[in-house]
Motif scaffolding. Structure first.
Motif, PDB file in Angstrom:
ATOM      1  N   CYS A  91       0.975  -1.285  -0.010  1.00 25.60           N
ATOM      2  CA  CYS A  91      -0.063   0.094   0.024  1.00 25.60           C
ATOM      3  C   CYS A  91       0.981   1.405  -0.125  1.00 25.60           C
ATOM      4  O   CYS A  91       0.306   2.328  -0.301  1.00 25.60           O
ATOM      5  CB  CYS A  91      -1.125  -0.005   1.128  1.00 25.60           C
ATOM      6  N   CYS A  99      -5.402  -3.335  -1.693  1.00 26.15           N
ATOM      7  CA  CYS A  99      -5.733  -3.630  -0.378  1.00 26.15           C
ATOM      8  C   CYS A  99      -6.878  -3.470  -0.207  1.00 26.15           C
ATOM      9  O   CYS A  99      -7.584  -2.486  -0.694  1.00 26.15           O
ATOM     10  CB  CYS A  99      -4.624  -2.701   0.575  1.00 26.15           C
ATOM     11  N   SER A 100      -7.841  -4.223   0.492  1.00 26.50           N
ATOM     12  CA  SER A 100      -9.265  -4.139   0.644  1.00 26.50           C
ATOM     13  C   SER A 100      -9.526  -3.452   1.996  1.00 26.50           C
ATOM     14  O   SER A 100     -10.740  -2.925   2.487  1.00 26.50           O
ATOM     15  CB  SER A 100      -9.926  -5.534   0.787  1.00 26.50           C
ATOM     16  N   ILE A 101      -8.503  -3.009   2.832  1.00 26.64           N
ATOM     17  CA  ILE A 101      -8.779  -2.330   4.082  1.00 26.64           C
ATOM     18  C   ILE A 101      -8.240  -0.907   4.023  1.00 26.64           C
ATOM     19  O   ILE A 101      -8.303  -0.234   5.096  1.00 26.64           O
ATOM     20  CB  ILE A 101      -8.371  -3.191   5.333  1.00 26.64           C
ATOM     21  N   THR A 102      -8.121  -0.429   2.642  1.00 27.47           N
ATOM     22  CA  THR A 102      -7.478   0.893   2.783  1.00 27.47           C
ATOM     23  C   THR A 102      -8.742   1.794   3.153  1.00 27.47           C
ATOM     24  O   THR A 102      -9.768   1.599   2.864  1.00 27.47           O
ATOM     25  CB  THR A 102      -7.240   1.319   1.249  1.00 27.47           C
ATOM     26  N   CYS A 104      -9.420   2.168   6.189  1.00 25.24           N
ATOM     27  CA  CYS A 104      -9.739   1.926   7.908  1.00 25.24           C
ATOM     28  C   CYS A 104      -8.405   1.356   8.329  1.00 25.24           C
ATOM     29  O   CYS A 104      -8.551   0.569   9.713  1.00 25.24           O
ATOM     30  CB  CYS A 104     -10.845   0.922   8.062  1.00 25.24           C
ATOM     31  N   CYS A 105      -7.336   1.001   7.812  1.00 26.89           N
ATOM     32  CA  CYS A 105      -6.362   0.264   8.216  1.00 26.89           C
ATOM     33  C   CYS A 105      -5.433   1.305   9.380  1.00 26.89           C
ATOM     34  O   CYS A 105      -5.230   2.434   9.151  1.00 26.89           O
ATOM     35  CB  CYS A 105      -5.307   0.074   7.207  1.00 26.89           C
ATOM     36  N   ARG A 106      -5.142   0.636  10.426  1.00 23.51           N
ATOM     37  CA  ARG A 106      -4.474   1.347  11.505  1.00 23.51           C
ATOM     38  C   ARG A 106      -3.099   1.085  11.621  1.00 23.51           C
ATOM     39  O   ARG A 106      -2.174   1.409  12.307  1.00 23.51           O
ATOM     40  CB  ARG A 106      -5.148   1.155  12.757  1.00 23.51           C
ATOM     41  N   LEU A 107      -2.510   0.017  10.553  1.00 31.77           N
ATOM     42  CA  LEU A 107      -1.180  -0.256  10.606  1.00 31.77           C
ATOM     43  C   LEU A 107      -0.311   0.629   9.577  1.00 31.77           C
ATOM     44  O   LEU A 107       0.975   0.900  10.007  1.00 31.77           O
ATOM     45  CB  LEU A 107      -1.202  -1.931   9.989  1.00 31.77           C
ATOM     46  N   GLN A 108      -0.993   1.269   8.704  1.00 35.75           N
ATOM     47  CA  GLN A 108      -0.005   1.895   7.830  1.00 35.75           C
ATOM     48  C   GLN A 108       0.826   2.855   8.553  1.00 35.75           C
ATOM     49  O   GLN A 108       2.022   3.341   8.314  1.00 35.75           O
ATOM     50  CB  GLN A 108      -1.082   2.495   6.756  1.00 35.75           C
ATOM     51  N   ARG A 110       1.656   3.433  11.569  1.00 31.29           N
ATOM     52  CA  ARG A 110       2.589   2.817  12.368  1.00 31.29           C
ATOM     53  C   ARG A 110       3.991   2.255  11.500  1.00 31.29           C
ATOM     54  O   ARG A 110       5.126   2.176  11.903  1.00 31.29           O
ATOM     55  CB  ARG A 110       2.062   1.659  13.265  1.00 31.29           C
TER      56      ARG A 110
END
Length: 138
Positions: A91, A99-102, A104-108, A110
């Motif tokens: 991503c 990516c299907s969670i773009t 709402c992703c909280r990892l990016q 970090r």
């Protein structure tokens, strides 16, 4: 974080060059020393030259030399240059990946922070810190 072989080989070349900063190193010489493809190392050397890390000279006595003293070349800057265009995760790429969670992703965030800290930490060291020992004449 895993670095590409492009960066790995580039760092090896610079470590050797830092051992004798006044010496011009040919790509053929470095390829033989590290048992790597001369063509591949030439591409890396071109990237290092474009990034202002090395200066290349043609002809007799030519080769590549460091543009700055090894103690003035930060490792994080070298890694950033050589890893250009290599996304840490899909991503982060130019197209953002598939990516299907773009959204709402909280990892990016970090991962971006961790990548920045990694490079900052590397910038606490210079090429002089990792120079290879000078080889004795045979």
């Amino acid at each position: 974080m895993r670095l590409t072989s492009f960066t790995d080989y580039g760092l090896r070349m610079l470590m050797r060059m830092a051992s004798t900063p006044s010496k011009a190193f040919s790509t053929a010489e470095l390829a033989e020393e590290f048992n790597l493809s001369r063509n591949h190392l030439s591409k890396i050397m071109q990237q290092l030259a474009r990034g202002g890390i090395v200066e290349t000279r043609r002809g007799s006595g030519g080769g590549a030399v460091l543009r700055e003293p090894p103690e003035d070349i930060n490792l994080g800057d070298v890694v950033r240059l050589l890893e250009q265009g290599q996304a840490l995760v899909e991503c982060f790429g130019p197209e953002g990946g598939d990516c299907s969670i773009t959204g709402c992703c909280r990892l990016q965030a970090r991962l971006r922070h961790a990548e920045a800290r990694f490079l900052e930490d590397l910038n606490n060291s210079t090429l002089a810190d990792i120079a290879l020992p000078v080889r004795a004449a045979a």
